[in-house]
Design an enzyme around this catalytic site. Structure first.
Site, mmCIF file in Angstrom:
data_model
loop_
_atom_site.group_PDB
_atom_site.id
_atom_site.type_symbol
_atom_site.label_atom_id
_atom_site.label_comp_id
_atom_site.label_asym_id
_atom_site.label_seq_id
_atom_site.Cartn_x
_atom_site.Cartn_y
_atom_site.Cartn_z
ATOM 1 N N GLY A 48 0.880 -1.155 0.000
ATOM 2 C CA GLY A 48 0.000 0.000 0.000
ATOM 3 C C GLY A 48 0.916 1.201 0.000
ATOM 4 N N GLU A 49 0.487 2.286 0.605
ATOM 5 C CA GLU A 49 1.379 3.433 0.759
ATOM 6 C C GLU A 49 1.885 3.446 2.195
ATOM 7 O OE1 GLU A 49 1.974 4.213 -2.835
ATOM 8 O OE2 GLU A 49 2.886 5.473 -1.303
ATOM 9 N N SER A 50 3.200 3.350 2.369
ATOM 10 C CA SER A 50 3.731 3.216 3.732
ATOM 11 C C SER A 50 3.434 4.459 4.574
ATOM 12 C CB SER A 50 5.225 2.937 3.700
ATOM 13 O OG SER A 50 5.926 3.995 3.089
ATOM 14 N N CYS A 97 6.438 -5.014 0.558
ATOM 15 C CA CYS A 97 6.565 -3.658 -0.002
ATOM 16 C C CYS A 97 6.392 -2.602 1.098
ATOM 17 C CB CYS A 97 5.582 -3.485 -1.162
ATOM 18 S SG CYS A 97 5.976 -2.050 -2.181
ATOM 19 N N ARG A 102 13.068 3.794 0.064
ATOM 20 C CA ARG A 102 11.744 3.791 -0.580
ATOM 21 C C ARG A 102 11.853 4.141 -2.059
ATOM 22 N NH1 ARG A 102 7.903 7.804 2.002
ATOM 23 N NH2 ARG A 102 6.495 6.811 0.539
ATOM 24 N N ILE A 143 6.290 -2.824 -7.521
ATOM 25 C CA ILE A 143 5.525 -1.613 -7.809
ATOM 26 C C ILE A 143 6.052 -0.456 -6.972
ATOM 27 C CG2 ILE A 143 3.235 -0.554 -7.696
ATOM 28 C CD1 ILE A 143 2.105 -3.343 -8.340
ATOM 29 N N ARG A 144 6.679 0.507 -7.639
ATOM 30 C CA ARG A 144 7.306 1.622 -6.905
ATOM 31 C C ARG A 144 8.015 1.051 -5.677
ATOM 32 N NH1 ARG A 144 5.432 7.023 -6.929
ATOM 33 N NH2 ARG A 144 5.450 6.841 -4.694
ATOM 34 N N HIS A 162 5.420 -8.167 -4.420
ATOM 35 C CA HIS A 162 4.036 -8.464 -4.029
ATOM 36 C C HIS A 162 3.617 -9.897 -4.365
ATOM 37 C CE1 HIS A 162 3.071 -4.328 -2.999
ATOM 38 N NE2 HIS A 162 3.751 -3.957 -4.065
ATOM 39 N N GLU A 200 1.242 -11.387 -3.150
ATOM 40 C CA GLU A 200 -0.223 -11.450 -3.065
ATOM 41 C C GLU A 200 -0.891 -11.128 -4.390
ATOM 42 O OE1 GLU A 200 1.715 -9.127 -1.922
ATOM 43 O OE2 GLU A 200 0.780 -7.136 -1.985
#
Lengths: 294, 188
Positions: free
Chosen positions: B46-48, B78, B105, B134-135, B170, B172
């Site tokens: 997600g977004e940390s 991630c 990051r 992803i990023r 990821h 998942e």
């Protein structure tokens, strides 16, 4: 060998945004406020939708230097809007490295017949949709994320609710149809058959579906989550409110805890005045943004 | 077996689905009380900054740190890896801070640089693992008790420190469930 720009990494990026709030910002300072409040991404714009409405005229892609300043200011993903069908605005946004392009009806369309062929891009796209047919047409063109349109810049949730309810009802209907009926349904919805078949089998859109267009309070955000949204876009609702920092934090928390009503009551207290809304009945047909898109 | 999945923001449902494919039920963790009775915990992508902010707001950092220090197996993917790391490059304040690693990051670039690649992860066997970045962050340095499970182009992208696992990518998002199975083995 590493593969970039695949369907997996485009759609996967949207999956990482789920449960989050994407906030419209027009300055690097606003972007920092959004990030500190817990936004999962920001949408870099020159004007929020309510100001686009007020200004009139042709609304275009933002100045790339503004978008770059916002990209430098925050570590979260930065999205930006191009006009419907404006392939070159999209290529410019891709060239400066925005993380997601919104081919958006909030800007003045550049093409009255065709949307961008989004499969040709490395950067993923999000597109607006009012119903399942429109969503599947956009996904067919390569959109990796859908947002139900609502009516941007109004602070009025009614259209967002209508579009999300329509989408969910149509998905349920397609899921329960016999496979024999799907080709005619594809014709009726104007949807690609293969994608409709996928919806029939899985009972959901093939990509993440956020809600947008009229969310102005924590309760609005929670309502859209309750109706099945994967997350929310908040445009004018935050920085047109009396206290943007408070609204931003409360809307982020309400989106996560959308079924915790005691907490939502706390989050809704003493926020100050929300953005001023517009009664949709006072809007002329040509002032409605959601009808843009083909 | 009772696995919790942090459900503040991000791809938590995808982790639940991976666990379900392995026949394991899971619970969503949004508040402190949801941590009771868990045997293992997953912190998703997600977004940390969003996840970290919400963990602070709802007093989740300390109880999770405490559970990790008392041996509860945890898997961070991630953003989850950033949440577990003791050090974040650039001086950003760490979050749960239980793994002896420094993470950077967005170290592979922005979204247009996000990629898929087949990864050699020897503990999972010889078949490569389909990894989606992803990023993505990567691990800049590891402490003496941290085992490196995988690297990609000389960057560390998967580590284990006893009962704690962290990945840049990821698992998942794909239907290869070997990492989740490996994690469940740690849970016992």
């Amino acid at each position: 060998m590493a593969k970039t720009g695949t369907e997996m990494v485009k759609r996967g990026m949207a999956q990482m945004q789920k449960g989050g709030v994407i906030m419209d910002v027009v300055t690097p300072e606003q972007a920092k406020i959004a990030e500190a409040a817990g936004a999962c991404a920001v949408m870099a714009l020159e004007r929020v939708p309510s100001d686009i409405r007020a200004a009139g005229g042709v609304a275009r892609m933002a100045d790339p230097s503004l978008i770059e300043e916002i990209m430098k200011a925050v570590s979260i993903p930065v999205m930006a809007k191009c006009r419907i069908g404006h392939i070159v605005e999209a290529r410019i946004l891709e060239a400066i490295g925005v993380d997601y392009i919104d081919e958006s009806e909030v800007l003045t369309p550049a093409d009255d017949k065709f949307h961008i062929n989004k499969k040709e891009f490395t950067v993923p796209f999000v597109c607006g949709a009012r119903d399942l047919g429109e969503a599947l047409r956009r996904i067919g063109e390569g959109a990796a994320m859908i947002r139900t349109k609502g009516e941007a810049g109004t602070g009025n949730i009614i259209e967002a609710v209508r579009h999300m309810r329509t989408m969910q009802a149509q998905i349920r209907k397609v899921q329960n149809m016999s496979e024999d009926e799907l080709m005619t349904e594809a014709k009726n919805l104007g949807a690609p058959y293969e994608l409709l078949l996928e919806v029939h089998r899985t009972g959901r859109l093939p990509v993440v579906n956020f809600a947008a267009g009229g969310i102005a309070t924590p309760a609005d955000a929670a309502l859209m989550m309750l109706l099945g949204a994967d997350g929310v876009f908040v445009g004018s609702g935050i920085f047109k409110s009396e206290n943007p920092e408070k609204y931003a934090r409360a809307i982020v928390q309400a989106t996560t805890h959308y079924q915790d009503y005691e907490l939502l009551a706390e989050l809704s207290k003493n926020l100050g005045t929300p953005m001023k809304g517009i009664d949709l009945n006072t809007l002329r047909e040509e002032e409605r943004l959601a009808v843009r898109g083909w | 077996m009772n696995i919790g999945v942090i459900a503040l923001q991000g791809a938590f449902v995808e982790h639940q689905k991976a666990l379900a494919r392995l026949g394991v039920s899971s619970v969503l963790v949004k508040r402190r009380q949801h941590l009771a009775g868990l045997d293992g915990l997953i912190i998703p992508g997600g977004e940390s900054t969003s996840i970290g902010r919400l963990m602070r707001e709802y007093d989740l950092l300390e109880p999770i740190r405490d559970l990790a220090q008392h041996g509860m197996p945890m898997l961070g993917t991630c953003a989850g890896m950033i949440i577990l790391a003791k050090r974040i490059s650039g001086g950003e304040e760490p979050h749960v801070a239980v793994m002896d690693v420094e993470v950077a990051r967005n170290s592979f670039g922005r979204q247009r640089e996000s990629f898929e690649a087949d990864l050699d992860i020897p503990v999972l066997g010889s078949r490569p693992f389909p990894a989606v970045f992803i990023r993505a962050p990567h691990i800049v340095s590891v402490g003496p008790n941290v085992e490196v499970l995988a690297t990609y182009q000389d960057r560390i992208v998967a580590v284990q420190e006893g009962h704690l696992l962290a990945l840049s990518f990821h698992p998942e998002l794909t239907d290869d469930d070997r990492i989740h199975a490996y994690f469940l083995d740690l849970v016992g």
